[in-house]
Design an enzyme around this catalytic site. Structure first.
Site, short mmCIF file in Angstrom:
data_model
loop_
_atom_site.label_atom_id
_atom_site.label_comp_id
_atom_site.label_asym_id
_atom_site.label_seq_id
_atom_site.Cartn_x
_atom_site.Cartn_y
_atom_site.Cartn_z
CE LYS A 220 -2.69 -18.52 -45.83
NZ LYS A 220 -1.29 -18.08 -45.88
CB THR B 284 -1.94 -7.47 -47.60
OG1 THR B 284 -1.85 -7.41 -49.04
CG2 THR B 284 -3.23 -6.80 -47.15
N GLY C 4 3.46 -9.73 -46.99
CA GLY C 4 4.00 -10.60 -45.96
C GLY C 4 2.99 -11.14 -44.97
CB THR C 5 -0.73 -11.14 -44.78
OG1 THR C 5 -0.91 -11.53 -46.15
CG2 THR C 5 -0.99 -9.66 -44.64
N GLY C 6 1.00 -13.79 -45.21
CA GLY C 6 1.09 -15.24 -45.09
C GLY C 6 2.30 -15.68 -44.28
CB CYS C 7 5.80 -14.44 -44.21
SG CYS C 7 6.15 -14.53 -45.99
#
Length: 259
Positions: free
Chosen positions: A173, A204, A206-209
């Site tokens: 990412k 941002t 929690g964007t990865g979750c």
């Protein structure tokens, strides 16, 4: 209805962890299930405590789901304990779980390590090899590849290095890049770039979750990995552009912006 299991920690402020996963899965009109690996004390300003579940208890959570409502996909989030990592790998292998998406949460946004060396080694040895897709951000790609990643060329080099050890797809990412948000999907010499503009939104949390859960939803729905990543990236971009502003720090996304 498609079913997705999230194996991750709990975020009481609702922006990350299993709460973000449940919202994302529900927004995709699928049935969300969870196996909680840890309780955390956190909000938009930081993480202030972690209470890990015993590994045997996590195993029972996974078994309870698998023997009753078998998931069409599994998403794995932050797991900081070596014993829990190996337990998750053991139970997923036992149940022959499919469409596993692993978000290797190893490094915090601030740069601090979130895993012990033993847990990181167990992740690489036991859990990542089971995954159809892993979704490292740039700091995590650096940890997995062993060298700095500063641009798209470095992202490709890192993916090539990581791919020497893993059979599945690697999504590096690019959210930490200075000017773009380009992501790289790579496997066995095949590289697919997903170009994206930076969204002007400081919230941002929690964007990865969210992204990894959305990818799991795509796989559960029968999409290819490339189709799942493309749809997940579009969903995440929409959630960022919605501009929800909650909390005193880096706030959460509006997971239900399209409903």
């Amino acid at each position: 209805m498609k079913k997705v299991l999230s194996i991750a920690g709990s975020d009481p402020s609702g922006g990350a962890g299993i709460q973000a996963d449940i919202k994302t899965i529900t927004a995709h009109k699928m049935y969300a299930m969870t196996a909680v690996t840890a309780l955390t004390v956190q909000n938009t300003t930081g993480v202030f405590g972690v209470f890990e579940a015993p590994a045997k208890f996590v195993a029972k959570e996974i078994d309870a789901v698998m023997e009753d409502i078998f998931p069409d996909a599994v998403k794995i989030g932050m797991v900081s304990d070596e014993g829990i990592v190996r337990t998750i790998a053991d139970r997923l292998a036992f149940w022959e779980a499919k469409n596993i998406v692993c978000d290797p949460v190893m490094v915090a946004t601030s740069g601090g390590r979130l895993m012990s060396e033993g847990a990181a080694e167990a992740l690489s040895e036991a859990l990542i090899p089971l995954a159809a897709v892993i979704t490292p951000n740039i700091p995590e790609a650096e940890a997995l590849s062993g060298f700095p990643v500063r641009n798209r060329k470095d992202m490709l080099r890192a993916a090539e290095r990581i791919a020497k050890r893993y059979r599945g797809w690697i999504l590096v990412k690019g959210g930490h890049l200075p000017d773009t948000a380009d992501d790289l999907l790579f496997r066995e010499g095949e590289a697919v770039w997903f170009e994206g503009d930076k969204v002007d939104n400081p919230n941002t949390h929690g964007t990865g979750c969210t992204l990894s859960s959305a990818i799991a939803c795509g796989l559960a729905d029968g999409k290819t990995v490339e189709e799942s990543v493309r749809a997940a990236k579009a969903y995440l971009t929409g959630a960022l552009r919605d501009g929800l502003d909650l909390g005193r720090g880096s706030g959460p996304l509006n997971h239900c912006y399209a409903l």
